[in-house]
Design a protein around this motif. Structure first.
Motif, PDB file in Angstrom:
ATOM      1  N   ARG A 171       0.796  -1.201  -0.024  1.00  0.00           N
ATOM      2  CA  ARG A 171       0.207   0.040  -0.078  1.00  0.00           C
ATOM      3  C   ARG A 171       0.806   1.261  -0.104  1.00  0.00           C
ATOM      4  O   ARG A 171       0.613   2.357  -0.659  1.00  0.00           O
ATOM      5  N   HIS A 172       1.892   1.239   0.674  1.00  0.00           N
ATOM      6  CA  HIS A 172       2.719   2.434   0.781  1.00  0.00           C
ATOM      7  C   HIS A 172       4.207   2.402   0.287  1.00  0.00           C
ATOM      8  O   HIS A 172       4.932   3.092   0.036  1.00  0.00           O
ATOM      9  N   MET A 228      -6.744  -1.919   0.907  1.00  0.00           N
ATOM     10  CA  MET A 228      -5.868  -0.753   0.339  1.00  0.00           C
ATOM     11  C   MET A 228      -6.193   0.440   0.774  1.00  0.00           C
ATOM     12  O   MET A 228      -5.818   1.582   0.495  1.00  0.00           O
TER      13      MET A 228
END
Length: 274
Positions: free
Chosen positions: A45-46, A253
């Motif tokens: 996600r990051h 997400m």
């Protein structure tokens, strides 16, 4: 920028340094591992550690983990390896790789001794029984013995409502006449009971989620693929979305509400040394 955020960023830097040292050592010795749980979610996600997270988790299938333990005496200086069977202060099947000269004391273990350096968690992943009946018995035995060990080693325990609290009281009484090492051997026997079976699921016994969620498809780990993470690439379970959906649901997400973006482990002390 607050002092709290600044400390969290410093913590991430030290934890990532430990992860890089661990990854380099594993590559040199042909050992396989992958990021797990929040660290795998952060990668997906990051492309980094989740900004409000406070730990890094990696997992190794049992054969790789046991080989790592055999070789760890050759690990570079500056780190301390803490395996639960060798260290009297760890209450569950897990290892921690700590950086010497630092200090990170969680509230849950503030009254427990041992090395307190900043760490990453290393989870051995063991094959679980294949039949539903055996798996149910396995989960019950593991839960009971984990609670007994936490009581024995004076770790704080989560409040349990009725009737689960009755099992917790039984575990506390059960632990009284037994040594911590005796309880560890009992739990280790249960955990390794199915190690050599052809089962297609593995479990991270010391994970922070339910045992049902911590029970994973072995192929997710065995077929791990590299994903961008903190400017490098590190193996993650594959297919990553299937793994994360199992652990966090379909909306993994999406960012959680702002009020829930907090570190999971309240700390008593955090020191970075020189």
């Amino acid at each position: 920028m607050t002092a709290e955020v600044s400390n969290l960023e410093k913590l991430h830097r030290v934890q990532f340094e430990i992860l890089e040292a661990f990854s380099t050592f594993c590559s040199a010795h042909g050992l396989h591992f992958c990021l797990l749980a929040g660290s795998a979610l952060g990668a997906r996600r990051h492309r980094a550690i989740i900004p409000w997270d406070d730990d890094i988790d990696v997992g190794m299938l049992r054969a790789d983990y046991d080989r790592f333990v055999e070789l760890v005496s050759h690990f570079p200086d500056g780190y301390y390896f803490q395996d639960w069977m060798q260290d009297e202060y760890l209450p569950a099947p897990i290892a921690k790789l700590r950086k010497n000269g630092t200090r990170m004391v969680e509230m849950s273990s503030k009254d427990v001794g041992g090395h307190k350096g900043i760490f990453i968690d290393i989870f051995p992943l063991d094959t679980v029984p294949t039949s539903r009946r055996e798996l149910k018995l396995f989960h019950a035995q593991v839960t009971f013995l984990k609670r007994a060990l936490r009581h024995k080693l004076s770790y704080s325990t989560k409040y349990l409502g009725f009737p689960l609290v009755l099992g917790d009281i039984a575990a506390k009484i059960f632990a009284i006449p037994l040594s911590a090492q005796r309880l560890k051997h009992m739990l280790q026997r249960v955990v390794k009971r199915a190690s050599h079976s052809p089962g297609n699921q593995v479990i991270a016994i010391a994970g922070s989620y339910s045992l049902q969620k911590e029970t994973l498809q072995k192929r997710w780990i065995r077929d791990a693929k590299p994903i961008a993470f903190e400017g490098g690439e590190f193996p993650c379970p594959h297919p990553i979305d299937e793994y994360l959906r199992h652990l966090y649901g379909d909306n993994f997400m999406e960012l959680p509400p702002e009020q829930k973006r907090k570190p999971k482990h309240p700390l008593k002390t955090l020191e970075f040394g020189q």
